[in-house]
Design a protein around this motif. Structure first.
Motif, short mmCIF file in Angstrom:
data_model
loop_
_atom_site.label_atom_id
_atom_site.label_comp_id
_atom_site.label_asym_id
_atom_site.label_seq_id
_atom_site.Cartn_x
_atom_site.Cartn_y
_atom_site.Cartn_z
N GLY A 11 -3.91 58.04 65.26
CA GLY A 11 -3.11 56.96 64.68
C GLY A 11 -1.71 56.90 65.27
O GLY A 11 -1.11 55.84 65.33
N GLY A 12 -1.18 58.06 65.73
CA GLY A 12 0.13 58.06 66.36
C GLY A 12 0.13 57.32 67.68
O GLY A 12 1.07 56.61 68.01
N ILE A 13 -0.95 57.46 68.43
CA ILE A 13 -1.08 56.73 69.70
C ILE A 13 -1.22 55.24 69.42
O ILE A 13 -0.62 54.41 70.09
CB ILE A 13 -2.27 57.26 70.50
N TRP A 14 -2.01 54.89 68.41
CA TRP A 14 -2.15 53.48 68.02
C TRP A 14 -0.79 52.91 67.63
O TRP A 14 -0.45 51.79 67.99
CB TRP A 14 -3.10 53.32 66.85
N MET A 15 -0.03 53.71 66.88
CA MET A 15 1.26 53.23 66.41
C MET A 15 2.20 52.95 67.57
O MET A 15 2.90 51.94 67.57
CB MET A 15 1.88 54.25 65.47
N ILE A 16 2.22 53.82 68.57
CA ILE A 16 3.09 53.61 69.72
C ILE A 16 2.70 52.33 70.46
O ILE A 16 3.56 51.54 70.83
CB ILE A 16 3.06 54.84 70.65
N HIS A 17 1.42 52.11 70.64
CA HIS A 17 0.96 50.89 71.33
C HIS A 17 1.29 49.65 70.51
O HIS A 17 1.79 48.65 71.07
CB HIS A 17 -0.54 50.96 71.60
N LEU A 18 1.02 49.68 69.23
CA LEU A 18 1.33 48.52 68.37
C LEU A 18 2.83 48.27 68.31
O LEU A 18 3.27 47.11 68.32
CB LEU A 18 0.77 48.74 66.96
N LEU A 19 3.62 49.33 68.24
CA LEU A 19 5.06 49.18 68.19
C LEU A 19 5.59 48.57 69.49
O LEU A 19 6.49 47.72 69.46
CB LEU A 19 5.71 50.53 67.93
N ALA A 49 13.82 54.41 60.56
CA ALA A 49 12.49 54.65 60.01
C ALA A 49 11.88 55.92 60.60
O ALA A 49 11.21 56.67 59.88
CB ALA A 49 11.59 53.45 60.28
N ALA A 50 12.11 56.18 61.88
CA ALA A 50 11.60 57.40 62.49
C ALA A 50 12.24 58.63 61.86
O ALA A 50 11.57 59.64 61.64
CB ALA A 50 11.86 57.39 64.00
N LEU A 51 13.53 58.54 61.54
CA LEU A 51 14.21 59.63 60.86
C LEU A 51 13.59 59.88 59.48
O LEU A 51 13.35 61.03 59.10
CB LEU A 51 15.70 59.34 60.73
N CYS A 52 13.32 58.81 58.76
CA CYS A 52 12.69 58.95 57.44
C CYS A 52 11.28 59.55 57.56
O CYS A 52 10.92 60.45 56.79
CB CYS A 52 12.63 57.60 56.73
N LEU A 109 8.98 47.28 59.85
CA LEU A 109 7.91 47.20 60.83
C LEU A 109 7.44 48.59 61.23
O LEU A 109 6.23 48.87 61.25
CB LEU A 109 8.37 46.42 62.06
N PHE A 110 8.38 49.48 61.51
CA PHE A 110 8.03 50.86 61.88
C PHE A 110 7.31 51.55 60.72
O PHE A 110 6.28 52.21 60.94
CB PHE A 110 9.29 51.63 62.25
N MET A 111 7.83 51.42 59.51
CA MET A 111 7.20 52.08 58.35
C MET A 111 5.81 51.52 58.10
O MET A 111 4.87 52.28 57.81
CB MET A 111 8.08 51.93 57.11
N PHE A 112 5.65 50.21 58.20
CA PHE A 112 4.35 49.59 57.99
C PHE A 112 3.34 50.09 59.02
O PHE A 112 2.22 50.47 58.67
CB PHE A 112 4.48 48.06 58.07
N LEU A 113 3.75 50.13 60.28
CA LEU A 113 2.85 50.62 61.32
C LEU A 113 2.57 52.11 61.16
O LEU A 113 1.42 52.55 61.35
CB LEU A 113 3.43 50.34 62.70
N ALA A 114 3.58 52.89 60.81
CA ALA A 114 3.38 54.34 60.66
C ALA A 114 2.38 54.64 59.55
O ALA A 114 1.42 55.38 59.74
CB ALA A 114 4.72 55.02 60.38
N PHE A 115 2.60 54.06 58.38
CA PHE A 115 1.70 54.34 57.27
C PHE A 115 0.35 53.66 57.43
O PHE A 115 -0.68 54.21 57.03
CB PHE A 115 2.35 53.98 55.93
N CYS A 117 -1.20 53.10 60.33
CA CYS A 117 -1.96 53.90 61.30
C CYS A 117 -2.36 55.24 60.72
O CYS A 117 -3.44 55.76 61.02
CB CYS A 117 -1.15 54.08 62.57
N LEU A 118 -1.52 55.83 59.85
CA LEU A 118 -1.88 57.08 59.19
C LEU A 118 -3.09 56.88 58.30
O LEU A 118 -4.05 57.66 58.35
CB LEU A 118 -0.71 57.61 58.37
N ILE A 119 -3.08 55.83 57.51
CA ILE A 119 -4.22 55.55 56.62
C ILE A 119 -5.47 55.24 57.44
O ILE A 119 -6.56 55.74 57.13
CB ILE A 119 -3.87 54.38 55.67
N ALA A 120 -5.33 54.45 58.49
CA ALA A 120 -6.49 54.11 59.31
C ALA A 120 -7.07 55.33 60.00
O ALA A 120 -8.29 55.51 60.04
CB ALA A 120 -6.10 53.06 60.36
N SER A 121 -6.21 56.21 60.52
CA SER A 121 -6.73 57.39 61.21
C SER A 121 -7.40 58.35 60.24
O SER A 121 -8.43 58.94 60.56
CB SER A 121 -5.62 58.11 61.98
#
Length: 129
Positions: A11-19, A49-52, A109-115, A117-121
């Protein structure tokens, strides 16, 4: 960053591509509106968001086996997350209202993609159950 992405797995790789795709789209939208200078505010939102996310990941992985450390992280974590968010948003609000809103868009946007992708993975890792 390695610890952060390891929690997310693929999901982290997906997040980087989507971001990257979302950043490109957002950059072109800002460019066509003549507001290309606001792309920095978007990256400030990403950084916040990355810091959070990093503090949450660090709290979960670092305090898993030590109860005293867990209690300290539990008390300190929200202050770090919300304090940094409030400070950065206050600074961006003093710069301009446009920079403030673009920073908020970058943060969410970052938080939405992070969570997301975490849920999807985790959903795909569990076999869809």
């Amino acid at each position: 960053m390695k610890k952060f992405l390891s929690v997310y797995g693929r999901g982290g790789i997906w997040m980087i591509h989507l971001l990257a795709v979302c950043t490109l789209i957002f950059f072109f939208v800002l460019l066509f509106q003549g507001r290309g200078e606001l792309i920095g505010a978007l990256f400030v939102g990403y950084f916040t968001a990355a810091l959070c996310c990093w503090t949450m990941t660090n709290r979960m992985s670092g305090a898993a086996f030590d109860e005293k450390k867990a209690v300290r992280q539990f008390r300190r974590g929200p202050f770090i997350r919300f304090g940094s968010l409030a400070a950065i948003l206050a600074i961006m609000a003093k710069i301009s209202s446009s920079a403030f809103f673009v920073t908020i868009v970058g943060y969410f946007l970052f938080m939405f993609l992070a969570f997301g992708c975490l849920i999807a993975s985790r959903f795909l890792k569990s076999g869809g159950n």
